[in-house]
Write a protein that holds these residues in place. Structure first.
Motif, PDB file in Angstrom:
ATOM      1  N   THR A  79      14.955  31.206 -31.357  1.00  0.00           N
ATOM      2  CA  THR A  79      15.972  30.630 -31.063  1.00  0.00           C
ATOM      3  C   THR A  79      17.268  31.372 -31.981  1.00  0.00           C
ATOM      4  O   THR A  79      16.871  30.904 -33.443  1.00  0.00           O
ATOM      5  N   SER A  80      18.179  31.959 -32.221  1.00  0.00           N
ATOM      6  CA  SER A  80      18.712  32.669 -32.828  1.00  0.00           C
ATOM      7  C   SER A  80      20.098  32.626 -32.836  1.00  0.00           C
ATOM      8  O   SER A  80      20.104  33.383 -31.290  1.00  0.00           O
ATOM      9  N   GLY A  81      21.402  32.836 -33.553  1.00  0.00           N
ATOM     10  CA  GLY A  81      22.803  33.198 -33.380  1.00  0.00           C
ATOM     11  C   GLY A  81      23.134  32.008 -33.125  1.00  0.00           C
ATOM     12  O   GLY A  81      22.195  30.553 -33.325  1.00  0.00           O
ATOM     13  N   GLY A  82      24.196  31.832 -32.657  1.00  0.00           N
ATOM     14  CA  GLY A  82      24.810  30.782 -33.015  1.00  0.00           C
ATOM     15  C   GLY A  82      25.926  30.430 -31.451  1.00  0.00           C
ATOM     16  O   GLY A  82      26.252  31.157 -31.050  1.00  0.00           O
ATOM     17  N   THR A  83      25.618  28.948 -31.003  1.00  0.00           N
ATOM     18  CA  THR A  83      26.702  29.092 -29.851  1.00  0.00           C
ATOM     19  C   THR A  83      27.845  29.017 -29.621  1.00  0.00           C
ATOM     20  O   THR A  83      28.102  28.272 -31.474  1.00  0.00           O
ATOM     21  N   THR A  84      28.136  28.373 -28.720  1.00  0.00           N
ATOM     22  CA  THR A  84      30.029  28.267 -28.667  1.00  0.00           C
ATOM     23  C   THR A  84      29.789  27.072 -27.822  1.00  0.00           C
ATOM     24  O   THR A  84      29.131  27.108 -27.233  1.00  0.00           O
ATOM     25  N   ALA A  85      30.966  26.321 -28.720  1.00  0.00           N
ATOM     26  CA  ALA A  85      31.020  25.088 -27.134  1.00  0.00           C
ATOM     27  C   ALA A  85      32.983  25.925 -26.606  1.00  0.00           C
ATOM     28  O   ALA A  85      34.370  25.822 -27.597  1.00  0.00           O
ATOM     29  N   PRO A  86      33.047  26.597 -25.606  1.00  0.00           N
ATOM     30  CA  PRO A  86      34.103  26.493 -24.893  1.00  0.00           C
ATOM     31  C   PRO A  86      35.169  25.407 -24.126  1.00  0.00           C
ATOM     32  O   PRO A  86      34.667  24.022 -24.585  1.00  0.00           O
ATOM     33  N   GLY A 138      16.436  34.729 -37.531  1.00  0.00           N
ATOM     34  CA  GLY A 138      16.161  34.150 -36.002  1.00  0.00           C
ATOM     35  C   GLY A 138      15.024  36.113 -35.836  1.00  0.00           C
ATOM     36  O   GLY A 138      13.957  36.261 -34.953  1.00  0.00           O
ATOM     37  N   ALA A 139      15.969  36.949 -35.899  1.00  0.00           N
ATOM     38  CA  ALA A 139      15.914  37.957 -35.720  1.00  0.00           C
ATOM     39  C   ALA A 139      14.448  38.957 -36.487  1.00  0.00           C
ATOM     40  O   ALA A 139      13.487  39.687 -35.422  1.00  0.00           O
ATOM     41  N   THR A 140      14.921  38.780 -38.069  1.00  0.00           N
ATOM     42  CA  THR A 140      13.793  39.272 -38.710  1.00  0.00           C
ATOM     43  C   THR A 140      11.943  38.406 -38.751  1.00  0.00           C
ATOM     44  O   THR A 140      10.895  38.656 -38.250  1.00  0.00           O
ATOM     45  N   SER A 141      12.981  36.867 -38.172  1.00  0.00           N
ATOM     46  CA  SER A 141      11.331  36.281 -37.861  1.00  0.00           C
ATOM     47  C   SER A 141      10.672  37.233 -36.757  1.00  0.00           C
ATOM     48  O   SER A 141       9.394  36.938 -36.915  1.00  0.00           O
ATOM     49  N   VAL A 143       5.892  36.553 -28.384  1.00  0.00           N
ATOM     50  CA  VAL A 143       7.586  35.610 -28.713  1.00  0.00           C
ATOM     51  C   VAL A 143       8.606  35.918 -27.302  1.00  0.00           C
ATOM     52  O   VAL A 143       8.781  36.818 -26.908  1.00  0.00           O
ATOM     53  N   ILE A 144       9.051  34.290 -27.471  1.00  0.00           N
ATOM     54  CA  ILE A 144      10.767  34.388 -26.214  1.00  0.00           C
ATOM     55  C   ILE A 144      11.811  34.363 -27.593  1.00  0.00           C
ATOM     56  O   ILE A 144      11.572  33.185 -28.393  1.00  0.00           O
ATOM     57  N   PHE A 145      12.564  35.271 -27.441  1.00  0.00           N
ATOM     58  CA  PHE A 145      13.877  34.953 -28.569  1.00  0.00           C
ATOM     59  C   PHE A 145      14.211  35.086 -27.342  1.00  0.00           C
ATOM     60  O   PHE A 145      15.228  35.953 -26.887  1.00  0.00           O
ATOM     61  N   LEU A 146      15.269  33.630 -27.692  1.00  0.00           N
ATOM     62  CA  LEU A 146      16.418  33.000 -27.020  1.00  0.00           C
ATOM     63  C   LEU A 146      17.447  33.650 -28.408  1.00  0.00           C
ATOM     64  O   LEU A 146      17.289  32.632 -29.180  1.00  0.00           O
ATOM     65  N   ALA A 185      15.852  28.580 -35.019  1.00  0.00           N
ATOM     66  CA  ALA A 185      16.477  28.838 -36.369  1.00  0.00           C
ATOM     67  C   ALA A 185      18.164  29.169 -35.699  1.00  0.00           C
ATOM     68  O   ALA A 185      19.450  29.475 -36.666  1.00  0.00           O
ATOM     69  N   ALA A 186      18.536  28.869 -33.941  1.00  0.00           N
ATOM     70  CA  ALA A 186      19.908  29.036 -33.776  1.00  0.00           C
ATOM     71  C   ALA A 186      20.470  27.667 -34.504  1.00  0.00           C
ATOM     72  O   ALA A 186      20.274  26.674 -34.269  1.00  0.00           O
ATOM     73  N   ALA A 187      22.109  28.820 -34.778  1.00  0.00           N
ATOM     74  CA  ALA A 187      22.511  27.707 -34.775  1.00  0.00           C
ATOM     75  C   ALA A 187      24.051  26.386 -33.642  1.00  0.00           C
ATOM     76  O   ALA A 187      24.323  27.645 -33.013  1.00  0.00           O
ATOM     77  N   ALA A 188      22.925  25.686 -33.527  1.00  0.00           N
ATOM     78  CA  ALA A 188      23.454  24.794 -31.820  1.00  0.00           C
ATOM     79  C   ALA A 188      24.747  24.117 -32.336  1.00  0.00           C
ATOM     80  O   ALA A 188      24.849  23.504 -33.416  1.00  0.00           O
ATOM     81  N   SER A 189      25.655  24.085 -31.487  1.00  0.00           N
ATOM     82  CA  SER A 189      26.856  23.329 -31.923  1.00  0.00           C
ATOM     83  C   SER A 189      27.276  22.126 -31.804  1.00  0.00           C
ATOM     84  O   SER A 189      25.719  21.327 -31.232  1.00  0.00           O
ATOM     85  N   ASP A 190      27.274  21.244 -32.624  1.00  0.00           N
ATOM     86  CA  ASP A 190      26.879  19.256 -32.378  1.00  0.00           C
ATOM     87  C   ASP A 190      27.932  18.837 -31.763  1.00  0.00           C
ATOM     88  O   ASP A 190      28.094  17.705 -31.537  1.00  0.00           O
ATOM     89  N   TYR A 191      29.119  19.470 -31.239  1.00  0.00           N
ATOM     90  CA  TYR A 191      30.550  19.114 -30.257  1.00  0.00           C
ATOM     91  C   TYR A 191      30.814  19.633 -29.606  1.00  0.00           C
ATOM     92  O   TYR A 191      30.191  21.166 -29.337  1.00  0.00           O
ATOM     93  N   TYR A 192      30.836  19.387 -28.654  1.00  0.00           N
ATOM     94  CA  TYR A 192      31.383  20.257 -26.656  1.00  0.00           C
ATOM     95  C   TYR A 192      32.718  19.373 -26.564  1.00  0.00           C
ATOM     96  O   TYR A 192      32.931  18.080 -26.783  1.00  0.00           O
ATOM     97  N   VAL A 193      33.522  20.220 -25.436  1.00  0.00           N
ATOM     98  CA  VAL A 193      33.636  19.011 -24.392  1.00  0.00           C
ATOM     99  C   VAL A 193      33.328  18.729 -22.699  1.00  0.00           C
ATOM    100  O   VAL A 193      32.817  20.267 -22.638  1.00  0.00           O
TER     101      VAL A 193
END
Length: 325
Positions: A61-68, A86-89, A100-103, A193-201
């Motif tokens: 898993t790679s990149g950061g998530t958004t919380a709309p 994540g991409a380099t790994s 590799v499943i690259f999410l 490796a993704a940066a998942a949101s800690d909070y959401y609406v």
């Protein structure tokens, strides 16, 4: 902005929190198509290879998530992550023989693009006349290598790329991947490796249209995203080998936080990285030891991910031979 623990009420279990999160999420687009792609990918890579063993499969898993903040989203809370790790790994996992499943977050860093400029489409090519373009000489080898390597991995059935933007999409797709990978047991790995949101609406509490400006105070209530690592570990893919990440800006608390995450979520390893030095070295924290992994500056492939993936691959191989924790 009111940041609360929202879902954590007396007597409420993690199971209830997870159900509340998924009940609040908008339906995932093309979930059936994603499941079909995964089933085909896993089936293709489950047949014995030349050495007589079935290939190992890793979900990176790679990149950061958004919380709309709005259903018809204009504004959102974002997470810092370029997706470089994540991409380099992913490249080094492919070299190590994994499928590799690259999410990954849409628009984040992609495998095989490290030698290309930030805007490769515009900077790597130049017009020769009004109807033709050619690769700039300075980037010709890098472009050729990137295109060939990417094409080889995808057409060879070794790389499946799936995309997300929001925390809702990320966790829904991660659940589908995990359930799909149950069938290969300990040969599956999650490299989170993704940066998942800690909070959401919660979706049902979100306004539909763009929040109008003009008010001196915007009051938004965010609630905790349930800690899905426990659910992944115990329910979605209980036999998989699981690697999570801990990023801190304060090196004095990094190892303590990583060790706590290892114990709390029963991970097989936690990769601890400090923000300013994350491209130079990391610490792989396990129940048995802490291993410092440094970038080898004497090599041409001198990314820190090179020795990191070698170490993790070795630990995964040992785990396959002796599964269980």
């Amino acid at each position: 902005m009111d940041v609360t623990k929202g879902l954590e009420v007396p007597g409420e279990t993690l199971e209830a929190e997870v159900k509340a999160f998924f009940d609040s999420a908008p339906p995932l687009q093309n979930s059936d198509g994603i499941t079909q792609l995964l089933d085909q990918f896993i089936k293709r890579n489950s047949s014995p290879s030349e050495n007589g063993k079935a290939r190992r499969i890793v979900c990176v898993t790679s990149g950061g998530t958004t919380a709309p903040l709005e259903q018809r989203c204009v504004r959102y809370v974002d997470n810092f992550s370029s997706g470089h790790r994540g991409a380099t790994s992913t490249e080094y996992f492919l070299k190590a023989g994994y499928a590799v499943i690259f999410l990954n977050r849409k628009g984040s860093f992609q495998p095989f693009c490290r030698s290309l400029p930030d805007d490769p489409l515009l900077e790597c090519f130049k017009p020769t006349d009004e109807s033709n373009i050619q690769v700039c000489e300075a980037y010709s080898e890098a472009v050729k290598r990137a295109v060939v390597d990417h094409h080889t991995a995808v057409t060879g059935g070794l790389l499946l790329k799936l995309h997300f933007n929001t925390i809702f999409e990320y966790l829904q797709i991660l659940q589908i991947i995990a359930v799909s990978l149950r069938c290969i047991g300990p040969r599956a790995m999650f490299y989170l490796a993704a940066a998942a949101s800690d909070y959401y609406v919660p979706w049902k509490e979100m306004v539909e249209h763009k929040i109008q400006s003009g008010s001196h105070l915007l009051d938004v209530k965010l609630v905790n995203v349930p800690k899905m690592l426990s659910v992944l570990r115990n329910d979605w893919a209980p036999l998989a080998f699981c690697i999570s990440f801990k990023l801190e800006t304060d090196s004095n608390i990094l190892l303590k936080k990583a060790t706590a995450a290892l114990e709390k979520y029963k991970m097989d390893a936690v990769v601890a990285n400090e923000l300013s030095s994350r491209k130079e070295q990391v610490v792989v924290v396990t129940s048995a030891e802490n291993v410092v992994v440094k970038r080898d500056k004497s090599r041409s492939d001198n990314d820190v991910e090179n020795p990191l993936i070698k170490l993790i691959s070795e630990k995964h191989a040992t785990y396959i031979e002796h599964p269980g924790r």
